[in-house]
Enzyme design. Structure first.
Site, short mmCIF file in Angstrom:
data_model
loop_
_atom_site.label_atom_id
_atom_site.label_comp_id
_atom_site.label_asym_id
_atom_site.label_seq_id
_atom_site.Cartn_x
_atom_site.Cartn_y
_atom_site.Cartn_z
N ALA A 26 99.51 42.27 34.35
CA ALA A 26 100.53 42.95 33.56
C ALA A 26 101.55 41.95 33.03
CB ALA A 26 101.22 44.02 34.40
N TYR A 66 107.81 53.93 42.98
CA TYR A 66 106.93 54.38 41.91
C TYR A 66 107.28 55.80 41.45
CZ TYR A 66 103.74 50.46 42.96
OH TYR A 66 103.18 49.22 43.14
N LEU A 100 97.65 48.81 38.85
CA LEU A 100 97.55 48.72 40.31
C LEU A 100 96.13 48.36 40.76
CD1 LEU A 100 99.61 51.94 41.14
CD2 LEU A 100 100.36 49.58 41.47
N HIS A 145 93.98 53.77 41.25
CA HIS A 145 94.03 54.20 39.85
C HIS A 145 94.03 55.71 39.67
CE1 HIS A 145 92.43 50.11 38.14
NE2 HIS A 145 93.62 50.02 38.68
N LYS A 192 91.14 49.34 33.93
CA LYS A 192 89.77 49.53 34.37
C LYS A 192 89.57 48.80 35.70
CE LYS A 192 89.02 45.22 33.60
NZ LYS A 192 88.77 44.33 34.77
N ARG A 231 90.15 41.27 43.90
CA ARG A 231 88.74 41.38 43.51
C ARG A 231 87.81 41.00 44.65
NH1 ARG A 231 91.99 39.50 39.77
NH2 ARG A 231 91.94 40.32 37.62
N ASP A 291 85.17 44.94 38.21
CA ASP A 291 86.09 44.10 37.46
C ASP A 291 85.54 43.71 36.10
OD1 ASP A 291 88.55 42.57 37.27
OD2 ASP A 291 87.30 40.79 37.48
#
Length: 336
Positions: A28, A71, A87, A92, A110, A179, A191
């Site tokens: 981000a 949040y 996130l 998600h 995604k 990941r 990913d």
């Protein structure tokens, strides 16, 4: 003269779309927050994060950014119209649903979900609320992929026979990367598999009939490399993704009368210049380059157009579900 954005329900001037970022992720910071800040019709209005320290780099380029240390507090704010969610993958669906329930439009990174069935709840909530909810699948906003889709549809390379896609990088030295962690729903397929599989669905307009081969390598409970073959109605597909190989990305569409090679198909402008190499049956090649397009900015501006003017968004939740269903089939095939 640029027109002011309008609310699709009332037709009145609604002003810039005030977008809040839910989570101070590195991606981000480097890409999407900056794209929101620069996109026409959008304002990077807020950031929700666990600490002011994490917010500081965002405030360096967006000094008016409002920071929330909770949040839900950002979702409750009347100063926010929409949220972008970067996130970890396993969060998600949960936070997308909470944002929709709070009356916010949603653009979520995604992979949208871990399985195709999880996206059904988002589709239902989107339809119930009338809000825009979409996966941040940026490549469909880039003109190089729109051009590939148009070339295939026009028969520029004749009947499509075979598609080959490769996408890899090596993050083996970063064990703490989300990941590489099963508890955050990491893995190469989620990913970057979304690109290697989703791009062929988008460009061809076809859905896979059968996954014929799937060989997946795991480390620490996370898929790190996958080789995939599949049959589509009119062509065969082969692709691979890996988080344990030298950086590489390429897509090739091979038809009876020509070949389209997509150079830098996914990280356009970051890993190199986006370009197409189109070769005809006589071996004559022409190149089409896209040196200045910023796909993340395009993505945000299309999101704004969808929210403010009711323009159809290029990548629907149903589109995202289709790619996830393809990924689900790959995992099922690998398990035998």
């Amino acid at each position: 003269m640029t027109q002011s954005p309008t609310d699709p329900q009332t037709g009145t001037d609604a002003g810039p779309l005030r977008i809040g970022v839910l989570g101070a992720s590195h991606f981000a910071l480097e890409h999407m927050a900056r794209a929101i800040h620069e996109a026409e019709g959008a304002v990077l209005a807020a950031l929700a994060t666990s600490s002011l320290e994490k917010a500081a780099p965002f405030q360096a380029f967006a000094p008016d950014l409002e920071v929330f240390l909770d949040y839900q507090a950002m979702l409750a704010s009347n100063a926010i119209d929409a949220v972008y969610i970067p996130l970890p993958n396993h969060l998600h669906v949960h936070w997308s649903l909470r944002a929709l329930e709070a009356g916010k439009h949603v653009l979520c990174e995604k992979p949208l979900a871990a399985t195709a069935g999880e996206i059904d709840a988002l589709i239902a909530k989107r339809d119930e609320t009338g809000l825009v909810c979409a996966e941040a699948y940026m490549i469909v906003h880039h003109p190089q992929w729109q051009r590939v889709k148009a070339l295939l549809a026009s028969g520029a390379i004749g009947e499509l026979c075979r598609v080959e896609v490769g996408f890899s990088f090596d993050n083996s030295a970063d064990a703490d990367n989300i990941r590489n962690r099963p508890e955050t729903a990491g893995g190469a397929m989620g990913d970057i598999g979304v690109y290697a599989l989703g791009c062929v669905r988008y460009a061809s307009g076809e859905e896979p009939r059968e996954v014929t081969h799937a060989d997946i390598t795991y480390e620490n409970g996370v898929d790190v490399t996958a080789e995939v073959s599949a049959r589509f109605p009119s062509f065969d597909y082969h692709g691979y993704v890996s988080m344990r190989m030298a950086p590489f990305q390429e897509a090739r569409f091979h038809g009876r009368k020509g070949v389209i090679k997509v150079a830098v198909p996914f990280n356009a402008g970051v890993a190199g210049m986006a370009a197409l190499e189109i070769t005809d049956a006589d071996g004559v090649m022409r190149c089409e380059a896209f040196p200045t397009v910023r796909q993340y900015v395009c993505q945000v501006e299309n999101f704004v157009a969808s929210v403010r003017r009711g323009v159809a968004y290029p990548w629907t939740l149903e589109d995202a579900r289709g790619t996830q269903a393809f990924i689900d089939q790959v995992f099922a095939k690998s398990r035998g």
